[in-house]
Design an enzyme around this catalytic site. Sequence first.
Site, PDB file in Angstrom:
ATOM      1  N   LYS A 157       0.880  -1.184   0.000  1.00 40.91           N
ATOM      2  CA  LYS A 157       0.000   0.000   0.000  1.00 40.91           C
ATOM      3  C   LYS A 157       0.911   1.225   0.000  1.00 40.91           C
ATOM      4  CE  LYS A 157      -4.233   1.393   2.441  1.00 40.91           C
ATOM      5  NZ  LYS A 157      -5.105   1.586   1.279  1.00 40.91           N
TER       6      LYS A 157
HETATM    7  N1  PY5 Z   1      -8.305  -1.616  -2.531  1.00 42.73           N
HETATM    8  C1  PY5 Z   1      -7.682  -0.424  -2.528  1.00 42.73           C
HETATM    9  C2  PY5 Z   1      -7.038   0.080  -3.765  1.00 42.73           C
HETATM   10  C3  PY5 Z   1      -7.654   0.332  -1.345  1.00 42.73           C
HETATM   11  O1  PY5 Z   1      -7.042   1.515  -1.326  1.00 42.73           O
HETATM   12  C4  PY5 Z   1      -8.300  -0.165  -0.183  1.00 42.73           C
HETATM   13  C5  PY5 Z   1      -8.301   0.628   1.086  1.00 42.73           C
HETATM   14  C6  PY5 Z   1      -8.944  -1.419  -0.255  1.00 42.73           C
HETATM   15  C7  PY5 Z   1      -8.910  -2.109  -1.446  1.00 42.73           C
HETATM   16  C8  PY5 Z   1      -9.612  -2.034   0.938  1.00 42.73           C
HETATM   17  O2  PY5 Z   1      -8.687  -2.482   1.869  1.00 42.73           O
HETATM   18  P1  PY5 Z   1      -8.999  -2.540   3.427  1.00 42.73           P
HETATM   19  O3  PY5 Z   1     -10.255  -3.281   3.601  1.00 42.73           O
HETATM   20  O4  PY5 Z   1      -7.844  -3.262   4.015  1.00 42.73           O
HETATM   21  O5  PY5 Z   1      -9.120  -1.141   3.893  1.00 42.73           O
HETATM   22  N2  PY5 Z   1      -8.234   2.008   0.899  1.00 42.73           N
HETATM   23  C9  PY5 Z   1      -7.979   2.910   1.998  1.00 42.73           C
HETATM   24  C10 PY5 Z   1      -9.057   2.832   3.065  1.00 42.73           C
HETATM   25  O6  PY5 Z   1      -8.805   3.307   4.165  1.00 42.73           O
HETATM   26  C11 PY5 Z   1      -7.789   4.296   1.473  1.00 42.73           C
HETATM   27  C12 PY5 Z   1      -8.911   4.890   0.702  1.00 42.73           C
HETATM   28  C13 PY5 Z   1      -8.659   6.270   0.173  1.00 42.73           C
HETATM   29  O7  PY5 Z   1     -10.139   2.334   2.835  1.00 42.73           O
END
Ligand code: PY5
Length: 305
Positions: A157
């Site tokens: 990430k």
């Molecule tokens: N895919 C991408 C590209 C992501 O950025 C995120 C999370 C997820 C999937 C979902 O992962 P998780 O369930 O572990 O959060 N994005 C971040 C979030 O906090 C940043 C968003 C701007 O949800």
Amino acid sequence: MSVNLGARYVWHNGEFIAWDDARVHVMTNALHYGTGVFEGIRAYWNGDQLYVFRLREHVARLMNSVKLYGFGIEYAADELIAAIKETLKKNEFRTDLYIRPLVIKGVGPIGLDIRKLKTEVYIIAIPYGKYFEKEGIEVMVSSWRRLSGQTVPILAKVTGHYTNSVLAKLEALNRGFDDAILLNEQGKVCEGSGENIMAVKDGIIITPSISSGILDGITRKSLIEVAADAGLRVVEREMERSELYVADELFFVGTAAEITPILKVDGRTIGDGSVGPVTRKLKAMFTDVVKGKVEKYRKWLEPVW
Ligand code: PY5
């Protein structure tokens, strides 16, 4: 110049600094080349306890991101976990939060040799509500493809990887949609700009597999377990773009998005255009889980107070 987001202190390399002092120099390498890794974590206040959701797993993913880019970091996972909890205490938070640990390559000369640059570690936490204001959203299939695993280590990430997400999000917003779904370079469904995706078809939940090039989302992984408790089958596999349009239900899952119903894709109505029963059920179950109401999943919650 600062922005007030409701926090007083930020953790930086083992010390608390005032919110307004949480600044970086213009020669910070991460600003130039995207050399930062981060996490997004939520904490939920249930009236008498603040629970951080899957803190250990988020910190583990952060450490994997550090490793994938060879940043080096002075702190062990347990120290970061303790620091995150300390940050919430120091700010005296008793409300729902978004926590953003940020690990960046610091100040240095022009150039790409990051080996001698200091790794700066920040922990930011702010009161936070919904990521999407609407109950259900309308999305488009982006004209941008999701970064490929042959280009970058996509399980990491990384701040730099998010230019891809920003392009997709902007394109969607500028065309009147709320967000975008990105396909991978094979044209299979991958994920949202900052969310994983799940579809419901004939009572079965389908979600793109890790090998589709998704971020290994912690919400996605959690929901796969929770869904099983409700007797719902979840299949992780490659997903065709056309499966989006004929799904009975569709929703984004992620830390920020939580569970967000998708009501239209490319202007085509999904199911009957309202929030479906499976989505509704999972949302209710997930809310109970994060607030500590489900004994079985109390292990996912890190109490702060
Ligand atoms: N895919 C991408 C590209 C992501 O950025 C995120 C999370 C997820 C999937 C979902 O992962 P998780 O369930 O572990 O959060 N994005 C971040 C979030 O906090 C940043 C968003 C701007 O949800």
